[in-house]
Design a protein around this motif. Structure first.
Motif: not given
Length: 290
Positions: A209-210, A229-232, A236-239
């Motif tokens: 992780g970064v 913004l890509q997640s395999t 994708l969480v916007l908190d």
């Protein structure tokens, strides 16, 4: 042959003996005697001159029973109590120490060179300090602290910095021609941290992780083209309390006509945000993605 006759008298007899016809003189006479005296006189003069020169050299060089001037010779080495020493030719020594109350200072009008040699006389390491640059040639460079902790190490394959923190104080920062691997990268207090590549891209990779964290400011990502913004496998969480998309176009009461390629932004009661294809009869709350 010459016949010699001697005239002698015996005790109790008054008759003389015959006298010698020739008398020999014992010794050196004439020019031989003068040459011998001249040679002896010349030898005495040479001895006096040599003795005077010896006394003069001893006084000029300050030779004494302990050494030469302030340079004392002991069983464990040569010691200079005070003053300065000037060497006109190379100096070979096993160890060089300064006095206890002062530092060791080496001066040279050109450069100062230190060479290390092996048993065959070949130079294995060299250090040269000149008026414009300092050079060092060795297989492995190692710098330790006073408590024998490694501060810096370099060889032909890698460079290792021992302390926990590396600080770069240059106004232009640090320039790296290749990749850099660090556990933590941060700026000074009240200073901005910038990662910049003028002509190419910047890639940040980490297997676990970064994390980008700003304790008292903002995190901004600006691009002349797209920001992807890509997640395999994950989400994708916007908190955040508020998620704003000010430039997002709004629909007017419903979608009519061709809705192909249009999507809606749906927010679930749990706070989950997702995109839904426009034109569906169900609302976002009724969507199975919630």
């Amino acid at each position: 042959m010459v016949r010699e006759q001697y005239v002698t008298t015996t005790q109790g007899s008054s008759s003389p003996r015959p006298a010698a016809d020739h008398v020999y003189k014992i010794g050196i006479y004439g020019w031989r005697k003068r040459c011998l005296y001249l040679f002896v006189l010349l030898l005495i003069v040479i001895l006096v001159v040599n003795f005077a020169l010896t006394i003069w050299i001893l006084r000029v060089m300050w030779f004494n029973a302990e050494g030469m001037g302030l340079l004392q010779v002991h069983s464990d080495g040569v010691k200079l109590e005070e003053g300065e020493s000037e060497f006109l030719f190379p100096v070979y020594a096993q160890e060089i120490h300064s006095r206890e109350d002062s530092s060791l200072v080496v001066h040279s009008s050109e450069n100062v060179s230190l060479n290390a040699r092996d048993e065959n006389g070949n130079v294995t390491a060299r250090t040269s300090v000149g008026p414009k640059e300092a050079q060092g040639h060795t297989q492995n460079l190692l710098i330790n602290s006073h408590n024998d902790n490694m501060l810096f190490s370099a060889d032909g394959e890698q460079t290792v910095i021992g302390p926990d923190k590396l600080r770069v104080t240059g106004p232009e920062g640090a320039l790296f021609q290749h990749s850099v691997e660090v556990p933590l990268l941060k700026s000074e207090l009240l200073k901005d941290l910038r990662l910049e590549c003028p002509t190419r891209s910047v890639t940040v990779d980490a297997p676990k992780g970064v994390h980008l964290k700003a304790l008292a400011g903002n995190i901004e990502a600006a691009s002349n083209m797209d920001v992807i913004l890509q997640s395999t496998l994950g989400l994708l969480v916007l908190d955040a309390e508020t998620v704003r998309m000010p430039s997002l176009p709004l629909s007017k009461g419903g979608v009519s006509g061709n809705t192909q390629g249009l999507y809606e932004v749906c927010v679930c009661p749990s706070g989950k945000l997702f995109l839904s294809k426009a034109g569906r009869t169900s609302t976002c709350s009724e969507n199975q993605d919630c």
